[in-house]
Each structure stands twice: as C-alpha cells, then as structure tokens.
Design a protein around this motif. Structure first.
Motif, PDB file in Angstrom:
ATOM      1  N   MET A   1       0.799  -1.273   0.023  1.00 47.46           N
ATOM      2  CA  MET A   1      -0.005   0.055  -0.237  1.00 47.46           C
ATOM      3  C   MET A   1       0.741   1.167  -0.224  1.00 47.46           C
ATOM      4  N   SER A   2       0.873   1.944  -1.189  1.00 49.70           N
ATOM      5  CA  SER A   2       1.764   3.065  -1.109  1.00 49.70           C
ATOM      6  C   SER A   2       0.928   4.261  -0.346  1.00 49.70           C
ATOM      7  N   GLU A   3      -0.063   4.598  -0.390  1.00 49.29           N
ATOM      8  CA  GLU A   3      -0.901   5.646   0.297  1.00 49.29           C
ATOM      9  C   GLU A   3      -1.760   5.037   1.488  1.00 49.29           C
ATOM     10  N   PRO A   4      -2.081   5.932   2.514  1.00 50.66           N
ATOM     11  CA  PRO A   4      -2.800   5.433   3.723  1.00 50.66           C
ATOM     12  C   PRO A   4      -4.400   5.495   2.945  1.00 50.66           C
ATOM     13  N   ALA A   5      -5.452   4.607   3.731  1.00 49.94           N
ATOM     14  CA  ALA A   5      -6.618   4.801   3.520  1.00 49.94           C
ATOM     15  C   ALA A   5      -7.254   5.979   3.586  1.00 49.94           C
ATOM     16  N   ILE A   6      -7.783   6.562   2.814  1.00 51.07           N
ATOM     17  CA  ILE A   6      -8.558   7.816   3.070  1.00 51.07           C
ATOM     18  C   ILE A   6      -9.887   7.600   3.629  1.00 51.07           C
ATOM     19  N   ILE A   7     -10.597   6.457   2.952  1.00 56.72           N
ATOM     20  CA  ILE A   7     -11.838   5.712   3.718  1.00 56.72           C
ATOM     21  C   ILE A   7     -11.691   4.566   4.151  1.00 56.72           C
ATOM     22  N   GLU A   8     -12.108   4.485   5.316  1.00 56.64           N
ATOM     23  CA  GLU A   8     -12.177   2.903   5.839  1.00 56.64           C
ATOM     24  C   GLU A   8     -13.402   2.701   6.434  1.00 56.64           C
ATOM     25  N   VAL A   9     -14.126   1.770   5.830  1.00 58.75           N
ATOM     26  CA  VAL A   9     -15.647   1.616   6.130  1.00 58.75           C
ATOM     27  C   VAL A   9     -15.385  -0.217   6.873  1.00 58.75           C
ATOM     28  N   ASN A  10     -16.041  -0.320   8.157  1.00 56.29           N
ATOM     29  CA  ASN A  10     -16.227  -1.647   8.730  1.00 56.29           C
ATOM     30  C   ASN A  10     -17.364  -2.181   9.145  1.00 56.29           C
ATOM     31  N   GLY A  11     -17.713  -3.099   8.704  1.00 56.54           N
ATOM     32  CA  GLY A  11     -18.967  -3.574   9.253  1.00 56.54           C
ATOM     33  C   GLY A  11     -20.258  -2.817   9.238  1.00 56.54           C
ATOM     34  N   LEU A  12     -20.328  -1.846   8.311  1.00 54.83           N
ATOM     35  CA  LEU A  12     -21.405  -0.890   8.209  1.00 54.83           C
ATOM     36  C   LEU A  12     -22.789  -1.343   7.855  1.00 54.83           C
ATOM     37  N   THR A  13     -23.847  -0.987   8.559  1.00 51.17           N
ATOM     38  CA  THR A  13     -25.071  -1.437   8.530  1.00 51.17           C
ATOM     39  C   THR A  13     -25.896   0.060   8.535  1.00 51.17           C
ATOM     40  N   LYS A  14     -26.781  -0.055   7.732  1.00 53.46           N
ATOM     41  CA  LYS A  14     -28.096   0.917   7.792  1.00 53.46           C
ATOM     42  C   LYS A  14     -29.433   0.443   7.569  1.00 53.46           C
ATOM     43  N   THR A  15     -30.169   0.634   8.651  1.00 59.95           N
ATOM     44  CA  THR A  15     -31.549   0.103   8.644  1.00 59.95           C
ATOM     45  C   THR A  15     -32.432   1.591   8.480  1.00 59.95           C
ATOM     46  N   TYR A  16     -33.286   1.434   7.515  1.00 59.38           N
ATOM     47  CA  TYR A  16     -34.462   2.486   7.441  1.00 59.38           C
ATOM     48  C   TYR A  16     -35.573   1.937   8.219  1.00 59.38           C
ATOM     49  N   GLN A  17     -36.129   2.782   8.983  1.00 63.96           N
ATOM     50  CA  GLN A  17     -37.368   2.484   9.513  1.00 63.96           C
ATOM     51  C   GLN A  17     -38.560   3.215   8.855  1.00 63.96           C
ATOM     52  N   VAL A  18     -39.384   2.417   8.149  1.00 65.26           N
ATOM     53  CA  VAL A  18     -40.384   3.058   7.262  1.00 65.26           C
ATOM     54  C   VAL A  18     -41.663   2.592   7.987  1.00 65.26           C
ATOM     55  N   GLY A  19     -42.190   3.433   8.777  1.00 69.48           N
ATOM     56  CA  GLY A  19     -43.409   2.849   9.542  1.00 69.48           C
ATOM     57  C   GLY A  19     -43.037   1.570  10.312  1.00 69.48           C
TER      58      GLY A  19
ATOM     59  N   ARG B   1     -14.498   5.750   8.864  1.00 72.61           N
ATOM     60  CA  ARG B   1     -13.427   6.716   8.909  1.00 72.61           C
ATOM     61  C   ARG B   1     -12.974   7.442   7.855  1.00 72.61           C
ATOM     62  N   ILE B   2     -12.991   8.636   7.769  1.00 75.67           N
ATOM     63  CA  ILE B   2     -12.326   9.360   6.726  1.00 75.67           C
ATOM     64  C   ILE B   2     -11.439  10.144   7.191  1.00 75.67           C
ATOM     65  N   ASN B   3     -10.217  10.023   6.438  1.00 77.77           N
ATOM     66  CA  ASN B   3      -9.072  10.630   6.948  1.00 77.77           C
ATOM     67  C   ASN B   3      -8.687  10.177   8.263  1.00 77.77           C
TER      68      ASN B   3
END
Ligand SMILES: Nc1ncnc2c1ncn2[C@@H]1O[C@H](COP(=O)(O)OP(=O)(O)OP(=O)(O)O)[C@@H](O)[C@H]1O
Ligand SMILES: [Mg+2]
Lengths: 224, 364
Positions: A1-19, A68-70
């Motif tokens: 890896m030449s450059e560090p990670a600018i975006i790091e997403v781990n185990g991301l979940t998103k649940t929308y509650q619609v009613g 994580r961003i930056n």
C-alpha cells in the motif's frame, strides 16, 4: 500500500425504519479506499449504493459499524464537524443533479464556492473544465432551461469546484449520451491522474466502470 | 452571493412576497397612523391652549391633560383668583365633551377679548343671542357649515353666527351661561385661564397658588403644553401599546406563514445547501435575511402608505383628526415590524435546520 486509506468502512449497516417496516439498505459493508484511488461501484438498483455515499458524506447517520474519513471516525464527529467535512473534504455529484432551481448554473457553482469560503473568479483551469464539460456557454441559464445532461454536468462542475479530497459521484453519466459520457469520464480520469483526486463513482455502465482503477460490486447491501 | 440567492428566492414566488410585504406595510401604517393622529391631536390641543394667550391654567383636581368631563369649579373662583398678587385677569370656561376628540366650550367673549384680543372671524361675527354658536374654519369645512346654518349639538339647535380662525382655545364655542344651564351645571366651570402682570413671574405665581389651592391642578401654560404628550396621557399610551401588540402578532403570523410555506417548498434546496457543506447557521442566515428584507420592504411601503392615510384624513375629517408625520416613529415602527417578522421566522427556521437531508434529496 503506497498511500494510507482515506476511507475506511468496517461492518457498516444501515436500517431505515419506514413505519413498522425495517428496510435494510446496508447489511455489513467493508471498504477501504486509498488516497488517489478511482473506484467504481456497481450494483443493482436498491443495493444501497446511494445510501453508502450519503453515509460517507455524513448526511445520514449509520446504524452500526464504523466509518473513518482521513482517519477520523464519523460517529464521533459533531454536526458542525460533519458540515465542515462536506465543505472541505467530500464533494458530491448527486444522482438527481440537485441544483438550486432559482440560481443560474454559474451561481449554483459559485454558491458552493462561497460556502467553501472562496470568493474568487473561476480560474483558468476551471474555465477549461467547463469547456471540456461542454457547459461553458450555458452558465447564465437556470437549471430549468438546461437539459438533464447539461444539469448533470453543471452538478459535476459544482462537485469539483472546491477540489474536495474525495469526490463521490452518483451515476455522473446516467443521463449523458456516449460523447458527453466520455468527456465526463475523461475529465474524472484526468483529475485522478494529474491531481491525485480520490474518486468514488457509482455507475450501471460497465464501460464507465472501466475508467476506474478498481471495481466494487454491491448486492443487497453488501460488497461482493 | 447569499443576497443573490435571497433575491432569487423572493422573486421566485412574487405573489407570496408581495402579500407578505403588503401585510407588513399595513402593520407599519397602522402604527404610524395611530401615532400620527395622537401627536396631531395633542399638538393641536397644545397649540390652541397656547393660543388662548394666558400665562397660567387652573384646573379642578383629578382632571386629565386632554379632555374635561365635568365642571366642578364654582364660577366665583375667577374673581377670587384675581385678588391674588400679580394676577391681572382670570377667565373661566366650561367644556362639554362631544363624541371623539371634539368638545364644545362655553365662554364669555368679552373676557376672551381681554385675554388675547378675541377671535378673528373669517365669516359672520361673535355670539350675540343665546342660541348662537361659533366654530373654527376646520370644523366648518368638515361639516360644510355656513353662517346662518342650524347646528344641533348637546340636544340643542344652535344658529351658526360666525366662523373664526382656528388655533385659539377651542373649535366650537357658545355662551358660557347657556352651556352651563343646558348641561345642568349652572355656575360651574371646567378650567380657568389666568394672565399675570409680568409673564416672567408666572412660575412664582403658580408656586404660590399651589400652596393656597391644594389639590387643584395649576400650571404655567408652558408646563401644561409639555404635559400634552403621549406618555402623560395614560389612555393613549395603552391604546398605542395594544395596537403595537396587534401589529406584532399580525406581522408574526404573516411571516410565519410565508416562511413556513417557503421552508416546506424548499425542502430540497435546503437539503442541497446542507449537502454541499452549508452550516445550520448559514441556512438560518439566509432565511432571516430574507425575512429582514421582507420586513424592510414592508416598512418602507408602510411609511409611504402613511402619507395616504394622512391625505385621506386631511380631506375627509380635517377637524376631528389631524395626522402628523412623526419621523421619530419611522425607525420604531420598522423595528416593530422586524421583531414581529423575525419571531415569525424562528419556527420555520428551526424546521429547516432539523430537516433530514437525504429525505429532502430523494424528492423529485
Ligand atoms: N430515506 C430512505 N428511507 C427509507 N428507505 C430508504 C431511504 N433511502 C433509501 N432507502 C432504501 O434503501 C435501499 C437502498 O437504496 P439506495 O438509494 O441506496 O439504492 P441504490 O443502490 O442507490 O439504487 P439506485 O441504483 O436505484 O440508485 C432501497 O431499498 C431504498 O428503498
Ligand atoms: Mg442510487
């Protein structure tokens, strides 16, 4: 890896509650993007691509997992810090253009410049970009007077005017003919190669995806 | 840049903008007209009091600066007062209030002549018979009266004997004893005007009299006219307060509606602004500036409208209502409009800031 990670997403979940119904838009996304990478994200409609972008820009809160961003955890940020993130670090090109209807194309771009704290005229290289995008002579028009494709290109110009560290482009070529598509993709490739611009691009088009360094596929809220 | 967006927004919904401005204008006109009429009436009262040519005014206990509702003083008092040192002359009058700010005054024209040389008649002449009445030019103009006409006031038919130049004492005058009898106050007076031998002694004479005639309201003419201000007339003050309150509520409601619909309608735009990095402060800034602009435009238009109401009053009711242009109240009324408008913008503003961005962006 030449450059560090600018975006790091781990185990991301998103649940929308619609009613009473829970919509699981993201079901555990892991993604790392290095600085200067050009990543294409493809996936069926409803697979959670736009949702991921909105979370990366701090527009939508996460349900679980970390982003994580930056190197900075989004969840630990205050509202003001997330606002600053969008102002300085993350630039959006929305799927639905989302231009301000009462302002001309030029003022739409200037507004973003203003919010970013810049009050200068468009510099020569940005003028050049407007020409490349084929909208230099449409700047005085209101969005209503522009075609979908033209609006899309104005939205692209708006997304890059403040030179954000990360450009999140949601189907930037969705409404463009092949010629304009090619112009937009070349422009993004150029920004990426010349200036090391980090780009995440959602697309349905394999051709468009081929401009990227890496292709990420999403299905049912997961990266596959 | 922000201003550009604000003008674009206001121009986008011209009818809503126009109505908001108009409503705020009416609010401002309402305040300025009321204040103008109050000042006009008070100034005229003061001017007429000065026009009497007396140095001291002597009034019964418990009377207010404008308007006298009773005649509780004996008409023996003037003779008594004339025996006081330095008092050259004393004249008693009786005042019977009519509707509105109008009143009818009973006086002795000979006494009045001794005080200041008497009325200058533009038409007709002085009171001769008991049922004679004289009025000033404004009252005559408003009621379209001519010498010889019959005027019914206090349930009595009077013959108009003369029209005099306004600005002295009263607008409508009849003989003192006639009014006293007609109103069931024989031998009673409402106020007494005094002349002293040396005007520079007026204050000293007043001071001496205050000790002797406890409870009576005794002022030099200068003092008395300075009392004729909005703050010293309790009823006017609270009336203006009420109107200002109503005006603020009207402004609040109008702007609330205008801004609330604007925020609803601009859900997407606000979402876009936030998505490109606009802070809550900036969103509020835009909304409040827009509101401020509405309020300022409304206030300016309202001030212009005030000249319209002034014109109307001068032509419709020249005698009873005089509206002055009170420049000092322009900024006050503008400030009131701004406060009402900004209050109205608070709730819509909070709504705009709280709005979910992605939901907003979904619309299309
Ligand atoms: N604000 C929201 N409220 C409720 N559900 C939502 C919301 N936004 C997205 N969703 C749901 O989340 C899922 C993922 O949506 P998303 O917009 O991320 O898909 P996408 O991959 O971008 O699709 P497309 O290619 O059609 O743009 C969908 O089922 C969608 O209905
Ligand atoms: Mg999408």
């Amino acid at each position: 890896m030449s450059e560090p990670a600018i975006i790091e997403v781990n185990g991301l979940t998103k649940t929308y509650q619609v009613g009473d119904v829970e919509v699981h838009a993201l079901r555990g996304v892991d993604l790392q993007v290095r600085k200067g990478e050009f990543v294409a994200i493809i996936g069926a409609s409803g697979s959670g691509k736009s949702t991921l972008f909105h979370i990366l820009g701090g527009l939508t809160p996460t349900t679980s997992g970390s982003v994580r961003i930056n190197g900075r955890d989004l969840a630990g940020m205050t509202n003001t810090e997330r606002t600053d993130l969008r102002k300085t670090t993350v630039g959006f090109v929305f799927q639905k253009y989302n231009l301000l209807p009462t302002l001309s194309a030029e003022d739409n771009i200037r507004m973003v410049q203003y919010i970013g704290g810049r009050h200068t005229e468009f510099d020569a290289s940005f003028q050049e970009i407007l020409k490349l995008l084929g909208i230099a002579d449409r700047m005085k028009h209101k969005p209503r007077a522009l075609s979908g494709g033209q609006q899309q290109r104005v939205a692209i110009a708006r997304g890059i005017v403040n030179s954000p560290a990360i450009l999140l482009a949601d189907e930037p070529t969705g409404n463009l003919d092949s010629e304009n598509s090619a112009a937009v993709l070349k422009l993004m490739k150029d920004l990426n190669q010349r200036l090391g611009q980090t780009i995440l691009m959602i697309t349905h088009d394999a051709d468009a995806a081929s401009y990227a360094d890496r292709i990420v596929r999403m299905r049912d809220g997961r990266i596959v | 840049m922000l201003n550009k967006l604000i003008f674009a927004n206001l121009g986008h919904r011209p009818v809503r903008t126009l109505l908001s401005v108009l409503a705020i204008a009416v609010e401002v006109t309402m305040i300025l007209t009321l204040v103008g009429v109050s000042y006009g009436t008070l100034d005229q009262t003061a001017q007429r009091a000065r026009g009497v040519g007396a140095d001291i005014i002597f009034r019964p206990p418990g009377s207010s600066a404008i308007g006298l509702s009773s005649a509780p003083m004996s008409d023996k008092i003037p003779a008594l007062l004339m025996q006081e040192p330095h008092v050259a002359f004393a004249m008693g009058t009786m005042v019977q209030p009519l509707s509105g700010f109008d009143s009818i005054t009973g006086l002795d024209l000979d006494d009045f002549h001794r005080l200041n040389g008497g009325f200058h008649f533009l038409q007709g002449g002085p009171l001769v018979n008991d049922n004679d009445i004289i009025v000033d030019e404004y009252y005559a103009k408003q009621k379209k009266l001519h010498v010889g006409d019959t005027v019914n006031l206090v349930n009595h038919d009077w013959r108009l004997a003369g029209i005099f130049e306004g600005g002295k004492l009263a607008r409508i005058c009849v003989k003192l004893h006639v009014l006293q009898e007609l109103t069931g106050n024989p031998g009673h007076l409402s106020q007494i005007f005094l002349k002293v031998d040396d005007p520079s002694r007026a204050q000293a004479v007043v001071d001496a009299m205050r000790l002797k005639f406890k409870g009576y309201q005794i002022y030099t003419m200068e003092e008395f006219t300075s009392l004729l201000s909005i703050n010293s007339v309790g009823m006017l003050k609270s009336f203006i307060g009420v109107v200002i309150g109503v005006a603020v509520v009207v402004g609040f409601i109008v702007v609330f509606m205008a801004m609330y619909t604007a925020v609803l309608e601009r859900t997407r735009e606000i979402g876009i602004l936030k998505a490109v990095g606009a802070s809550s402060g900036l969103i509020l800034n835009i909304l409040f500036r827009e509101t401020l602009l509405l309020a300022l435009l409304g206030a300016a238009f309202g001030i212009v409208l005030t000249y319209g109401t002034q014109w109307l009053m001068r032509h419709a009711v020249p005698a009873s209502l005089v509206q002055e242009t009170v420049y000092g109240w322009w900024p006050i009324a503008t400030g009131i409009a701004i406060v009402g408008a900004l209050l109205g913008a608070i709730v819509p503003g909070v709504k705009a800031v709280k709005q979910d961005v992605t939901e907003a962006l979904c619309y299309e």
